[in-house]
Write an enzyme that holds these catalytic residues in place. Structure first.
Site, PDB file in Angstrom:
ATOM      1  N   GLY A   1       5.811  20.885  20.366  1.00 59.18           N
ATOM      2  CA  GLY A   1       5.961  19.929  19.475  1.00 59.18           C
ATOM      3  C   GLY A   1       6.726  20.428  18.040  1.00 59.18           C
ATOM      4  O   GLY A   1       6.349  20.243  16.921  1.00 59.18           O
ATOM      5  N   ALA A   2       8.222  20.844  18.387  1.00 62.40           N
ATOM      6  CA  ALA A   2       8.786  21.541  17.280  1.00 62.40           C
ATOM      7  C   ALA A   2       9.903  20.404  16.789  1.00 62.40           C
ATOM      8  O   ALA A   2      10.739  20.628  15.892  1.00 62.40           O
ATOM      9  CB  ALA A   2       9.714  22.640  17.787  1.00 62.40           C
TER      10      ALA A   2
ATOM     11  N   ALA B   1       9.167  17.807  14.891  1.00 67.12           N
ATOM     12  CA  ALA B   1       8.614  17.052  13.452  1.00 67.12           C
ATOM     13  C   ALA B   1       7.585  18.010  13.088  1.00 67.12           C
ATOM     14  O   ALA B   1       6.588  18.854  13.373  1.00 67.12           O
ATOM     15  CB  ALA B   1       8.170  15.891  13.720  1.00 67.12           C
TER      16      ALA B   1
ATOM     17  N   TYR C   1     -10.009  10.918  18.746  1.00 63.79           N
ATOM     18  CA  TYR C   1      -9.258  12.038  18.130  1.00 63.79           C
ATOM     19  C   TYR C   1     -10.045  13.041  17.551  1.00 63.79           C
ATOM     20  O   TYR C   1      -9.977  14.347  17.947  1.00 63.79           O
ATOM     21  CB  TYR C   1      -8.464  11.341  16.696  1.00 63.79           C
ATOM     22  CG  TYR C   1      -7.628  12.708  16.151  1.00 63.79           C
ATOM     23  CD1 TYR C   1      -6.462  13.154  16.810  1.00 63.79           C
ATOM     24  CD2 TYR C   1      -7.816  13.002  14.958  1.00 63.79           C
ATOM     25  CE1 TYR C   1      -5.751  14.180  16.354  1.00 63.79           C
ATOM     26  CE2 TYR C   1      -7.174  14.002  14.486  1.00 63.79           C
ATOM     27  CZ  TYR C   1      -6.174  14.465  15.094  1.00 63.79           C
ATOM     28  OH  TYR C   1      -5.528  15.752  14.465  1.00 63.79           O
TER      29      TYR C   1
HETATM   30  P1  NAP Z   1       4.029  15.032  14.060  1.00 63.12           P
HETATM   31  O1  NAP Z   1       4.955  15.247  12.567  1.00 63.12           O
HETATM   32  O2  NAP Z   1       3.822  13.816  14.390  1.00 63.12           O
HETATM   33  O3  NAP Z   1       4.557  16.130  14.978  1.00 63.12           O
HETATM   34  C1  NAP Z   1       3.841  16.095  16.173  1.00 63.12           C
HETATM   35  C2  NAP Z   1       4.728  16.759  17.211  1.00 63.12           C
HETATM   36  O4  NAP Z   1       3.861  16.922  18.441  1.00 63.12           O
HETATM   37  C3  NAP Z   1       5.933  16.162  17.528  1.00 63.12           C
HETATM   38  O5  NAP Z   1       6.841  17.346  17.609  1.00 63.12           O
HETATM   39  C4  NAP Z   1       5.893  15.573  18.902  1.00 63.12           C
HETATM   40  O6  NAP Z   1       6.975  15.740  19.489  1.00 63.12           O
HETATM   41  C5  NAP Z   1       4.904  16.440  19.510  1.00 63.12           C
HETATM   42  N1  NAP Z   1       4.439  15.835  20.711  1.00 63.12           N
HETATM   43  C6  NAP Z   1       3.424  14.612  20.364  1.00 63.12           C
HETATM   44  N2  NAP Z   1       3.224  14.030  21.576  1.00 63.12           N
HETATM   45  C7  NAP Z   1       3.931  14.610  22.483  1.00 63.12           C
HETATM   46  C8  NAP Z   1       4.090  14.754  24.094  1.00 63.12           C
HETATM   47  N3  NAP Z   1       3.390  13.781  24.878  1.00 63.12           N
HETATM   48  N4  NAP Z   1       4.822  15.633  24.654  1.00 63.12           N
HETATM   49  C9  NAP Z   1       5.441  16.632  23.955  1.00 63.12           C
HETATM   50  N5  NAP Z   1       5.335  16.667  22.696  1.00 63.12           N
HETATM   51  C10 NAP Z   1       4.590  15.865  22.052  1.00 63.12           C
HETATM   52  O7  NAP Z   1       2.360  15.676  13.668  1.00 63.12           O
HETATM   53  P2  NAP Z   1       2.014  16.975  12.755  1.00 63.12           P
HETATM   54  O8  NAP Z   1       1.065  16.570  11.648  1.00 63.12           O
HETATM   55  O9  NAP Z   1       3.049  18.030  12.878  1.00 63.12           O
HETATM   56  O10 NAP Z   1       0.841  17.391  13.972  1.00 63.12           O
HETATM   57  C11 NAP Z   1       0.832  18.814  14.637  1.00 63.12           C
HETATM   58  C12 NAP Z   1      -0.447  19.236  14.939  1.00 63.12           C
HETATM   59  O11 NAP Z   1      -1.247  19.144  13.935  1.00 63.12           O
HETATM   60  C13 NAP Z   1      -1.317  18.027  15.785  1.00 63.12           C
HETATM   61  O12 NAP Z   1      -1.975  18.757  16.974  1.00 63.12           O
HETATM   62  C14 NAP Z   1      -2.189  17.504  14.790  1.00 63.12           C
HETATM   63  O13 NAP Z   1      -3.178  16.992  15.568  1.00 63.12           O
HETATM   64  C15 NAP Z   1      -2.404  18.552  14.063  1.00 63.12           C
HETATM   65  N6  NAP Z   1      -3.201  18.334  12.807  1.00 63.12           N
HETATM   66  C16 NAP Z   1      -2.237  17.373  11.724  1.00 63.12           C
HETATM   67  C17 NAP Z   1      -2.864  17.058  10.769  1.00 63.12           C
HETATM   68  C18 NAP Z   1      -2.197  16.167   9.780  1.00 63.12           C
HETATM   69  O14 NAP Z   1      -2.789  15.547   8.695  1.00 63.12           O
HETATM   70  N7  NAP Z   1      -0.886  15.962   9.756  1.00 63.12           N
HETATM   71  C19 NAP Z   1      -4.119  17.636  10.402  1.00 63.12           C
HETATM   72  C20 NAP Z   1      -4.946  18.409  11.079  1.00 63.12           C
HETATM   73  C21 NAP Z   1      -4.450  18.662  12.454  1.00 63.12           C
HETATM   74  P3  NAP Z   1       7.880  14.429  20.318  1.00 63.12           P
HETATM   75  O15 NAP Z   1       7.544  12.984  19.616  1.00 63.12           O
HETATM   76  O16 NAP Z   1       9.242  14.691  20.056  1.00 63.12           O
HETATM   77  O17 NAP Z   1       7.461  14.811  21.623  1.00 63.12           O
END
Ligand code: NAP
Length: 253
Positions: A10-11, A13, A154
């Site tokens: 998931g690189a 974004a 979630y």
């Molecule tokens: P984000 O900006 O939406 O990035 C999510 C990344 O995951 C994207 O690169 C996306 O790539 C990848 N991804 C999603 N579904 C995928 C799939 N089916 N196959 C391959 N790649 C996939 O969100 P983020 O906040 O950086 O989230 C990263 C992690 O942190 C997640 O596990 C999230 O649950 C966790 N987290 C986030 C928060 C928050 O508040 N943001 C808080 C706690 C934990 P593509 O769409 O290009 O595939």
């Protein structure tokens, strides 16, 4: 290769993207995954030009077991000496009570956050076991520590990540492999935009009236965790915005 190797899922974004930039600056070569190929391509160009980082791209949907296995098994041998695996790809889909939430959203979250993480780990961890060395970082969440209404699945997936991380830590300890969980509160990434299916107004409400974490905060935390001395393992790290004290308590101005 004299640089270390990290694989970041998931690189394209948010946290994964910022972590790729920070690790490239800090002497890592990178295997980067995601579905949006054009984003991976432009990140690769930037990392190679700006930081002399060798980058291997794997473009697959982590929910699809065969695609995940094929992509990872295609990695050339010299790239299999992975020092750090960052299981970051994940998402929240929708926000609603268990009696009316969309069942497809549940499948998406379980398939991505739990099964996808396991598919990747199942392939990469034996490479680490063979070398008796490595570090696996799992992105959990405050939602892996507390449940909140309308987020049952979630929260369930992130509680699962926490349990899986704990078991992995015990299983892999004798193999010389570190395992860490990083659990952020609200981080302003594309996370809420994805959760609300592109509804910018709804997504912006999540971060209104306080300063959320930004992706770089988590990237810096990951760098800290992976650069501790050999005898130190950060098992579980909860990181929150100053004005967020639980999954539901915010000090909004
Ligand atoms: P984000 O900006 O939406 O990035 C999510 C990344 O995951 C994207 O690169 C996306 O790539 C990848 N991804 C999603 N579904 C995928 C799939 N089916 N196959 C391959 N790649 C996939 O969100 P983020 O906040 O950086 O989230 C990263 C992690 O942190 C997640 O596990 C999230 O649950 C966790 N987290 C986030 C928060 C928050 O508040 N943001 C808080 C706690 C934990 P593509 O769409 O290009 O595939």
């Amino acid at each position: 290769m004299n640089r270390k190797i990290a694989l970041i899922t998931g690189a394209t974004a948010g946290i994964g993207h910022e972590t790729a930039i920070l690790l490239a600056q800090n002497n890592y070569n990178l295997i980067l995954t995601g579905r949006r190929k054009e984003r991976l391509d432009s990140l690769k160009t930037k990392l190679e030009l700006d930081f002399g980082c060798q980058t291997l791209l794997l473009n697959f949907d982590i929910r699809i077991r065969k695609s995940t296995e094929n992509a990872l098994n295609s990695v050339p041998d010299e790239w299999k000496a992975i020092d750090v695996l960052i299981n970051n790809a994940g998402l929240a889909a929708g926000l609603g009570p268990v009696n009316s939430a969309d069942v497809d959203d549940w499948d998406t979250m379980i398939d991505t956050n739990v099964k996808g993480l396991l598919y990747v780990t199942r392939i990469v961890s034996p490479w680490m076991v063979e070398r008796q060395s490595g570090h696996i970082i799992n992105l959990s969440s405050i939602a892996g520590k507390e449940a909140y209404p309308n987020g049952s699945v979630y929260c369930g997936t992130k509680h699962a990540v926490a349990a899986i991380t704990k078991a992995m830590r015990i299983e892999l300890m004798p193999q010389g492999i570190k395992v860490s969980s990083i659990a952020p509160g609200a981080v302003d990434t594309e996370f809420s935009l994805v959760r609300f299916r592109g509804d910018r107004e709804k997504a912006d409400q999540v971060y209104k009236g306080f300063s959320p974490l930004v992706a770089k905060d988590i990237a810096e935390t990951i760098l800290f965790v992976i650069t501790r001395p050999a005898h130190v393992n950060i098992d579980d790290l909860l990181i929150m915005p100053t004005n967020q004290a639980s999954a539901r308590d915010f000090n909004r101005k």
